[in-house]
Design a protein around this motif. Structure first.
Motif, mmCIF file in Angstrom:
data_model
loop_
_atom_site.group_PDB
_atom_site.id
_atom_site.type_symbol
_atom_site.label_atom_id
_atom_site.label_comp_id
_atom_site.label_asym_id
_atom_site.label_seq_id
_atom_site.Cartn_x
_atom_site.Cartn_y
_atom_site.Cartn_z
ATOM 1 N N ASP A 100 -15.969 -11.802 16.281
ATOM 2 C CA ASP A 100 -16.100 -11.241 14.850
ATOM 3 C C ASP A 100 -15.386 -10.185 14.710
ATOM 4 N N LEU A 101 -14.547 -10.199 13.778
ATOM 5 C CA LEU A 101 -13.581 -9.082 13.373
ATOM 6 C C LEU A 101 -14.300 -8.045 12.559
ATOM 7 N N GLY A 102 -15.517 -8.418 12.195
ATOM 8 C CA GLY A 102 -16.385 -7.366 11.403
ATOM 9 C C GLY A 102 -16.113 -7.618 9.809
ATOM 10 N N ALA A 103 -16.765 -6.924 8.892
ATOM 11 C CA ALA A 103 -16.505 -6.769 7.580
ATOM 12 C C ALA A 103 -15.186 -6.666 7.212
ATOM 13 N N GLN A 104 -14.846 -7.360 6.407
ATOM 14 C CA GLN A 104 -13.199 -7.408 5.626
ATOM 15 C C GLN A 104 -13.235 -6.856 4.226
ATOM 16 N N ILE A 105 -12.054 -6.123 4.118
ATOM 17 C CA ILE A 105 -11.776 -5.701 2.739
ATOM 18 C C ILE A 105 -10.035 -5.971 2.383
ATOM 19 N N SER A 106 -9.991 -6.430 1.156
ATOM 20 C CA SER A 106 -8.472 -6.809 0.951
ATOM 21 C C SER A 106 -7.509 -5.877 1.127
ATOM 22 N N TRP A 107 -6.394 -6.205 1.493
ATOM 23 C CA TRP A 107 -5.379 -5.224 1.814
ATOM 24 C C TRP A 107 -5.023 -4.445 0.626
ATOM 25 N N VAL A 108 -5.024 -4.980 -0.407
ATOM 26 C CA VAL A 108 -4.596 -4.440 -1.773
ATOM 27 C C VAL A 108 -5.727 -3.144 -2.024
ATOM 28 N N THR A 109 -7.030 -3.460 -1.818
ATOM 29 C CA THR A 109 -7.682 -2.401 -1.912
ATOM 30 C C THR A 109 -7.515 -1.385 -1.080
ATOM 31 N N VAL A 110 -7.331 -1.836 0.392
ATOM 32 C CA VAL A 110 -7.161 -0.775 1.401
ATOM 33 C C VAL A 110 -5.943 0.155 0.735
ATOM 34 N N PHE A 111 -4.657 -0.534 0.294
ATOM 35 C CA PHE A 111 -3.525 0.488 0.038
ATOM 36 C C PHE A 111 -3.946 1.363 -1.176
ATOM 37 N N LEU A 112 -4.556 0.636 -2.172
ATOM 38 C CA LEU A 112 -4.828 1.538 -3.469
ATOM 39 C C LEU A 112 -5.543 2.711 -3.016
ATOM 40 N N HIS B 280 -22.223 -21.175 10.492
ATOM 41 C CA HIS B 280 -22.441 -19.822 10.682
ATOM 42 C C HIS B 280 -21.961 -18.940 9.371
ATOM 43 N N PRO B 281 -22.806 -19.141 8.396
ATOM 44 C CA PRO B 281 -22.461 -18.695 7.113
ATOM 45 C C PRO B 281 -22.145 -17.014 7.101
ATOM 46 N N GLN B 282 -22.533 -16.341 8.219
ATOM 47 C CA GLN B 282 -22.510 -14.851 8.052
ATOM 48 C C GLN B 282 -21.127 -14.554 8.447
ATOM 49 N N TRP B 283 -20.283 -15.492 9.268
ATOM 50 C CA TRP B 283 -18.886 -15.303 9.585
ATOM 51 C C TRP B 283 -17.843 -16.096 8.665
ATOM 52 N N TYR B 284 -17.682 -15.253 7.644
ATOM 53 C CA TYR B 284 -16.671 -16.060 6.862
ATOM 54 C C TYR B 284 -15.173 -16.215 7.395
ATOM 55 N N PRO B 285 -14.527 -17.192 6.993
ATOM 56 C CA PRO B 285 -13.165 -17.373 7.711
ATOM 57 C C PRO B 285 -12.407 -15.997 7.880
ATOM 58 N N ALA B 286 -12.125 -15.040 7.092
ATOM 59 C CA ALA B 286 -11.323 -14.119 7.200
ATOM 60 C C ALA B 286 -11.940 -13.083 8.030
ATOM 61 N N ARG B 287 -13.288 -13.166 8.612
ATOM 62 C CA ARG B 287 -13.584 -12.232 9.774
ATOM 63 C C ARG B 287 -13.452 -12.845 11.080
ATOM 64 N N GLN B 288 -13.243 -13.975 11.279
ATOM 65 C CA GLN B 288 -13.141 -14.822 12.302
ATOM 66 C C GLN B 288 -11.822 -14.550 13.139
ATOM 67 N N SER B 289 -11.649 -14.377 14.561
ATOM 68 C CA SER B 289 -10.422 -14.319 15.194
ATOM 69 C C SER B 289 -10.978 -15.587 16.182
ATOM 70 N N ILE B 290 -10.102 -16.513 16.303
ATOM 71 C CA ILE B 290 -10.148 -17.903 17.102
ATOM 72 C C ILE B 290 -8.992 -17.707 18.224
ATOM 73 N N ARG B 291 -9.463 -17.770 19.201
ATOM 74 C CA ARG B 291 -8.334 -17.794 20.202
ATOM 75 C C ARG B 291 -8.454 -18.595 21.347
ATOM 76 N N LEU B 292 -7.132 -18.923 22.215
ATOM 77 C CA LEU B 292 -7.404 -19.943 23.231
ATOM 78 C C LEU B 292 -7.994 -19.482 24.374
#
Ligand SMILES: NC(=O)c1ccc[n+]([C@@H]2O[C@H](COP(=O)([O-])OP(=O)(O)OC[C@H]3O[C@@H](n4cnc5c(N)ncnc54)[C@H](OP(=O)(O)O)[C@@H]3O)[C@@H](O)[C@H]2O)c1
Length: 348
Positions: free
Chosen positions: A120-132, A80-92
Motif C-alpha cells: 500500500d503506497l498510502g493516500a495519494q495526491i495528484s502531481w499538479v496539486t503537489v507542484f502547485l 479491496h475498495p480501500q486500495w484504489y489503483p493509484a495507491r497500489q504497488s504490485i511487484r514480482l
C-alpha cells in the motif's frame, strides 16, 4: 471472483471424409468444409499476497494473458475498495520494484499461475496539486518578507532606510522563478505519473517553504548588506540567472516535445534548433544543470549564505536524481550517446 471477459475456445480436431484405416484420398463431394481452427487461450490465475505478511489478499481466476498490471489493479480494487489503483504497488518480488501499469501479464516472467506482491503506497495526491502547493508556498512566503508584514522584523527597524535596489531585483527574480515553475507545471510538463504519496508533500513543502523563509528573512532584513563588488557583481549575476532560466525553460519544452499528449513514452532527448538545448550533447539532465546555474546566479546576486546553502542542497538532490535518470537511459537505450554525463559535462 473478478475476471476479464473473454471468449475461450478449445481447438477442434480437423475432420475429413475418410474413416480411420481407409486409405486413399477423400471424395471431394463428401468432404465437409474444414472448420477454422481457433487458437486456445491460456488463461492465467493470479494471486496477490501482502508483501509484508505474505497473507493471500486476492485470487483472480481466468485472467486474460494480455491483461495489464493496470487492469489487474482495477480487479484487485473491486475486492479491496480501500486500495484504489493509484495507491497500489504490485511487484514480482516483495522487496523488488513496482511493476508498471502498462506491463502485460504474459510478458512477465511468471507462469500461468502468477504470484504478485502488494504494498500500500498510502493516500495519494495528484502531481499538479503537489507542484502547485510546493511552488506557490515559496512565492508567497518570500513576498511576505519582502513587504515586511508586521511581527517579522523587530519594531526598532520600522524607520530604517529604504531597501537597496538589489533587494527589489532579488524579489523579482525569485518571484519570476516560481511563477515560471507554476506555469510550466500547468502548461508545459507532461508527467508520466498521475499521483504521489500524500506524506511526501509534507516533506517537500518543509524543504521549499522552509528554505524560502530562511533566504527571504536575510535578503529582506533591514540590516542586509549588498554584494561586495556592487553593481558589476549584480549585473553579472543577473545575466547568469536569466541565461539559465531561459535554458531551463528550453529544456522543459524539448522534453515536452518528446512525449505525445496523453502518452507516457520516454525517448532519448537530442539537441534541437534552439541553441540552449545543445547542451544535450554533453549532459543527460541539462534542466538540472540550468537550475543549478540559476541558483548560483541568485547566490552571486544576493551574496547571502542561506541562498548558497539552498543551492548546495538542491545541487546534491538534483545530482542524485540526474545519476538515476542517466543510469536508466543507459539501461533502456543501447544507442545512448556515450559522451553524456548526468549533470555536469565531463565531471559528474
Ligand atoms: N531547486 C531544486 O531543488 C529543484 C529540484 C528538482 C527539480 N527542480 C526543478 O523542477 C524541474 C522539474 O523537475 P523534474 O525532476 O520533474 O524534472 P524531469 O524529471 O527532468 O522531468 C521534467 C518533465 O519532462 C518529462 N521527461 C523527462 N525525461 C523525459 C524523456 N526522456 N522523455 C519524455 N519525457 C521526459 C518528465 O516526465 P516524467 O513524469 O516521466 O518524469 C517531466 O514531465 C527541474 O527541471 C528543475 O527546474 C528544482
Amino acid at each position: 471472483m473478478d475476471t476479464l471477459a473473454l471468449e475461450a475456445t478449445q481447438p477442434k480436431k480437423a475432420q475429413n471424409g475418410a474413416g480411420p484405416g481407409v486409405p486413399g484420398p477423400p471424395t471431394p463431394a463428401k468432404r465437409k468444409p474444414a472448420k477454422k481452427t481457433k487458437k486456445a487461450v491460456v488463461f492465467f490465475e493470479v494471486e496477490i499476497l501482502d508483501a509484508k505478511t505474505k497473507d493471500k489478499l486476492c485470487f483472480l481466476d481466468k485472467v486474460e494473458p494480455n491483461a495489464t498490471i493496470g487492469e489487474i489493479k482495477s480487479m484487485f480494487h473491486k475486492s479491496h475498495p480501500q486500495w484504489y489503483p493509484a495507491r497500489q504497488s504490485i511487484r514480482l518480488d516483495p522487496k523488488g520494484k513496482s511493476l508498471k501499469d502498462e506491463d502485460v501479464l504474459q510478458h512477465l516472467p511468471v507462469g500461468t499461475t502468477a504470484t504478485f506482491y502488494f504494498r500500500d503506497l498510502g493516500a495519494q495526491i495528484s502531481w499538479v496539486t503537489v507542484f502547485l502547493t510546493e511552488y506557490a508556498g515559496p512565492l508567497l512566503i518570500y513576498l511576505m518578507f519582502y513587504f515586511r508584514v508586521p511581527f517579522i522584523y523587530a519594531p526598532k527597524y520600522d524607520f530604517t532606510t529604504s531597501k537597496h535596489w538589489v533587494v527589489h531585483l532579488a524579489c523579482m527574480c525569485h518571484s519570476f522563478h516560481y511563477v515560471k515553475r507554476l506555469l510550466e507545471t500547468l502548461f508545459v510538463h507532461r508527467f508520466s505519473h498521475g499521483t504521489m504519496p500524500l506524506r511526501n508533500i509534507f516533506k517537500n513543502c518543509t524543504y521549499y517553504w522552509g528554505f524560502a523563509a530562511w533566504m527571504a528573512y536575510y535578503i529582506n532584513h533591514p540590516l542586509y548588506t549588498p554584494p561586495i563588488y556592487g553593481e558589476q557583481q549584480i549585473r553579472l549575476a543577473l545575466t547568469v540567472f536569466l541565461f539559465c532560466q531561459i535554458g531551463n525553460f528550453s529544456i522543459h519544452i524539448a522534453l515536452r516535445n518528446l512525449r505525445p499528449p496523453g502518452s507516457k513514452t520516454r525517448k532519448i532527448p537530442y539537441p534541437t534548433k534552439n541553441p540552449f538545448t545543445w547542451i544535450f550533447l554533453l549532459v543527460s539532465c541539462p534542466n538540472y544543470t540550468y537550475e543549478l546555474g540559476s541558483w548560483l546566479g541568485f547566490t552571486l546576486m544576493t551574496q547571502c549564505l542561506p541562498v548558497a546553502f539552498f543551492t548546495l542542497v538542491g545541487f546534491i538532490q538534483m545530482t542524485v536524481w540526474a545519476k538515476g535518470k542517466h543510469r536508466s537511459y543507459l539501461k533502456e537505450f543501447r544507442d545512448y550517446p556515450t559522451l553524456r554525463s548526468p549533470i555536469l559535462p565531463f565531471i559528474l
